[in-house]
Design an enzyme around this catalytic site. Structure first.
Site, PDB file in Angstrom:
ATOM      1  N   LYS A  48       0.829  -1.211   0.000  1.00  0.00           N
ATOM      2  CA  LYS A  48       0.000   0.000   0.000  1.00  0.00           C
ATOM      3  C   LYS A  48       0.858   1.253   0.000  1.00  0.00           C
ATOM      4  O   LYS A  48       0.667   2.151  -0.824  1.00  0.00           O
ATOM      5  CB  LYS A  48      -0.921   0.022   1.229  1.00  0.00           C
ATOM      6  CG  LYS A  48      -1.938  -1.088   1.279  1.00  0.00           C
ATOM      7  CD  LYS A  48      -2.878  -0.929   2.465  1.00  0.00           C
ATOM      8  CE  LYS A  48      -2.149  -0.942   3.791  1.00  0.00           C
ATOM      9  NZ  LYS A  48      -1.459  -2.209   4.064  1.00  0.00           N
ATOM     10  N   GLU A  97       1.290   5.723  11.555  1.00  0.00           N
ATOM     11  CA  GLU A  97       2.274   4.851  10.926  1.00  0.00           C
ATOM     12  C   GLU A  97       3.573   4.860  11.721  1.00  0.00           C
ATOM     13  O   GLU A  97       3.753   5.617  12.671  1.00  0.00           O
ATOM     14  CB  GLU A  97       2.521   5.293   9.485  1.00  0.00           C
ATOM     15  CG  GLU A  97       1.322   5.075   8.576  1.00  0.00           C
ATOM     16  CD  GLU A  97       0.943   3.613   8.451  1.00  0.00           C
ATOM     17  OE1 GLU A  97       1.619   2.881   7.717  1.00  0.00           O
ATOM     18  OE2 GLU A  97      -0.033   3.194   9.099  1.00  0.00           O
ATOM     19  N   ARG A  98       4.499   4.026  11.307  1.00  0.00           N
ATOM     20  CA  ARG A  98       5.760   3.897  12.030  1.00  0.00           C
ATOM     21  C   ARG A  98       6.647   5.115  11.790  1.00  0.00           C
ATOM     22  O   ARG A  98       6.635   5.693  10.708  1.00  0.00           O
ATOM     23  CB  ARG A  98       6.510   2.627  11.586  1.00  0.00           C
ATOM     24  CG  ARG A  98       5.709   1.349  11.787  1.00  0.00           C
ATOM     25  CD  ARG A  98       6.362   0.179  11.074  1.00  0.00           C
ATOM     26  NE  ARG A  98       5.545  -1.022  11.172  1.00  0.00           N
ATOM     27  CZ  ARG A  98       4.565  -1.341  10.349  1.00  0.00           C
ATOM     28  NH1 ARG A  98       4.257  -0.506   9.350  1.00  0.00           N
ATOM     29  NH2 ARG A  98       3.884  -2.450  10.500  1.00  0.00           N
TER      30      ARG A  98
END
Length: 459
Positions: A154, A180-181
């Site tokens: 993605k 997110e990271r």
């Protein structure tokens, strides 16, 4: 108006004000120095008590601390000063740079444009990605979702889209990084700087380590910035809004809902899921001043497209790109499921008769191949009829022709990334459907570009 902290539980803070003069829902509260935290009111509990969500750590907040009501909602700076910068949902810089200089701050909670101001025209936004442009074209001024579980590509596909479009149309992009990271955010920031796209991009981050209240408000802040650029005609009035990952926004809403004591709905989701999502999605709109084109990565839990979180997002989109774990495992990138992915733009009145016809024929051949896969696995290819063998041959070659090396992954794959005009994609698919590649080894069509590469493969 001042109050006092009554209790702190995780990121939830209850504040008591004098009865009869309590803040409104969504109003911002400021905790006294030295903490200087921001709290957003989410509920009025009666008897002068409001419940709020801290948009930062609650470490250091204690009972009895003085809290000041600001009299309005959270605001973020808007304007050209944000281009090339990375901020949080409050407008504070995250890139180590100086504070954002802007004469204008706007509320992150805004109503969508009235229906009579919406521009309803649909037109394709060509990306140069063969599979997407052919079978599920993005809508200019519309909303597209990239659906998939963990590890199917993605974020890479989103970055390839950014690389393909932001540099080409010379518009302005706003990137919202939700939950997110940190590593991914850092890589993305460096990618933008190295490619020269950072100067025309504003980035708003609320990473995985941020409190749920912060992650919940990142899309609202990014939308406020995008709406300002649209209304001012920045970048020719064409704005890209990129969200990675909108499902983390849904998750943040689930966390905050549980924290403030709401009874969960189906599969543990918040009962306000539909309204929270609509408050974001309905603001992504095109007006006479300009358009906002949104591309959103959507994590699909356990690869289940019926999950209420993923399904709620799906209802708002003009195009949905479904990424397949089976395609990814076979090395067929982009790993798009051609039969599940759809787009409102794929209509003969919008993309043209030829495009719609070729896309329909490609889908038909791929659907027949999928029907025959179990028979092939049990009995072998030789047991099929001549027509079915031809369909399988052409389907496998179409699958490989529609793969493509990405520009953003050149350093990892060693393959030069390519972009293919839609006319070349259509011509290539027509030739394969006519049988021009029937006698060619299918591996020669894997990860190639347009017509020139196809002619070389055909010999």
């Amino acid at each position: 108006m001042e109050g006092r902290v009554e209790s702190v539980f995780g990121s939830v803070v209850d504040v008591r004000f004098a009865a009869g003069s309590i803040p409104e829902v969504n109003e911002a509260l400021i905790v006294e120095s030295p903490h200087q935290g921001t709290i957003e009111v989410v509920a009025q509990r009666g008897e002068g008590v409001v419940r709020g969500l801290s948009l930062g750590t609650t470490e250091g907040i204690r009972r009895g601390m003085r809290v000041s009501a600001t009299g309005g909602p959270i605001t973020v700076p808007v304007g050209d000063g944000l281009l090339g910068r990375v901020i949080d949902c409050l407008g504070a810089p995250l890139d180590g740079g100086p504070p954002i200089v802007s004469d204008v701050r706007q509320s992150i909670h805004r109503a969508p444009p009235p229906i009579y101001r919406h521009q309803a025209k649909l037109e394709p936004l060509i990306t140069g990605l063969k599979m997407i442009d052919l079978l599920c074209p993005f809508a200019r001024g519309g909303k597209t979702g990239l659906f998939g579980g963990a590890g199917v590509g993605k974020t890479v596909l989103l970055m390839e889209f950014i690389s393909a479009i932001v540099g080409r149309h010379r518009g302005v992009a706003v990137f919202a990084g939700v939950g997110e990271r940190i590593r991914e955010g850092h890589e993305l920031w460096n990618e933008f700087r190295e490619s020269g796209l950072a100067a025309q991009t504003a980035m708003v981050f609320g990473q995985m380590d941020a409190p749920p209240g912060t992650r919940l408000r990142v899309p609202h802040a990014a939308l406020t910035i995008a709406e300002h650029f649209r209304d001012e005609g920045k970048g020719g009035g064409h704005i890209l809004l990129l969200i990675d990952n909108i499902f983390r926004f849904v998750q943040a809403g689930m966390e905050t809902s549980a924290s403030i004591g709401r009874v969960p709905s189906r599969v543990g989701y918040q009962p306000t899921l539909a309204t929270e999502l609509a408050a974001v999605e309905e603001r992504i709109a095109s007006t006479p001043e300009g358009s906002i084109t949104s591309v959103q990565a959507v994590y699909v839990p356990a690869d289940d497209l019926q999950d209420p979180g993923a399904a709620a997002v799906m209802g708002h989109l003009d195009a949905r790109v479904i990424l397949s774990r089976k395609m990814a495992a076979a090395g067929l990138y982009p790993a798009v499921d051609a039969l599940l992915s759809t787009s409102r733009v794929l209509d003969a009145s919008i993309v043209g008769e030829r495009h719609a016809r070729v896309a329909g024929e490609v889908r038909t051949v791929l659907a027949r191949y999928r029907e025959l896969e179990d028979i092939i696995a049990m009995l072998g290819l030789d047991e099929l009829s001549g027509d079915d063998r031809r369909a399988v041959t052409r389907a496998r070659r179409l699958q490989r022709f529609l793969t493509q090396p990405f520009v953003v992954s050149e350093a990892f794959t060693g393959r030069r990334g390519v972009r293919v005009p839609i006319d070349e994609t259509l011509q290539g698919c027509e030739r394969i459907l006519e049988g021009a590649a029937d006698d060619v080894d299918e591996s020669r069509l894997y990860m190639i570009g347009g017509l020139e590469d196809l002619e070389q493969a055909l010999g």
